[in-house]
Design an enzyme around this catalytic site. Sequence first.
Site, short mmCIF file in Angstrom:
data_model
loop_
_atom_site.label_atom_id
_atom_site.label_comp_id
_atom_site.label_asym_id
_atom_site.label_seq_id
_atom_site.Cartn_x
_atom_site.Cartn_y
_atom_site.Cartn_z
N HIS A 124 0.84 -1.21 0.00
CA HIS A 124 0.00 0.00 0.00
C HIS A 124 0.87 1.26 0.00
CE1 HIS A 124 -3.74 2.22 1.42
NE2 HIS A 124 -2.77 3.10 1.67
N GLU A 125 1.85 1.30 0.90
CA GLU A 125 2.68 2.50 1.02
C GLU A 125 3.63 2.65 -0.18
OE1 GLU A 125 1.64 4.44 3.11
OE2 GLU A 125 0.55 3.09 4.46
N HIS A 128 1.80 4.50 -2.82
CA HIS A 128 1.85 5.94 -2.54
C HIS A 128 3.20 6.52 -2.97
CE1 HIS A 128 -1.96 6.16 -0.67
NE2 HIS A 128 -1.63 5.67 0.51
#
EC number: 3.4.24.-
Length: 227
Positions: A124-125, A128
């Site tokens: 997820h990160e 980003h």
Amino acid sequence: MNSSGDNAGFEWWRRTMQYKTGIGLTPEEKTRYEDDSKARELKKECLKCYEYRDWMLKYSPTVRFMVQAITKLNKGSDSKFDDSKIICDYCPDWKSGGFHPELGILLCQNRLRDKWHLEDTLSHELIHYFDDLKWQIDWLNLKHHACSEIRASSLSGECRFWEEFKRRGFRTGFHVARGHQDCVRRRAIISVSGNPNCQSKEHAAKIVDEVWDSCFADTRPFDEIYR
């Protein structure tokens, strides 16, 4: 200050038994044991988090692919991407990770259930991180923020069928046909709600809906939703 011997081996076992039974335990010793116990647990969590992080960087197809994609985007930059950009630490909030464009990725060692939860969180990160490099995201712009949250929740694997079913089950409104999209939308709204420029959860939902179609359909750098 305690010596390292107080926190290991027989001496730690003795202190633990004394704490549990209360026999001969002074208030000062009780406080000292509780502080030492917390420090031991934090160290254990930290070491485990880094162990899992290193394993994922070596073996996880999703994590490895995202690192390769980030490295390609980062060519020519003075700031090289490596494992120093992914740190483990204690988090007071109920979140499993975070991203900062200058500091990198944070994995919340005290909120990660297991190795696979860390994989989803790190993936997820990393999305980003990729988005920030590719599109120079303004994280205070709600539409920018919402779009990256939609992509991160959709592509990281955190909203795949089994994970969402474990979290919610049929009794909490889980629908097989649209479970993935419902999960992505819900998690994006929660994240955008925490943006300082967001007025309310309803405001966050409105922003997520406005960018939904284009952002959910954008699976870059993957060809499709992989996990």
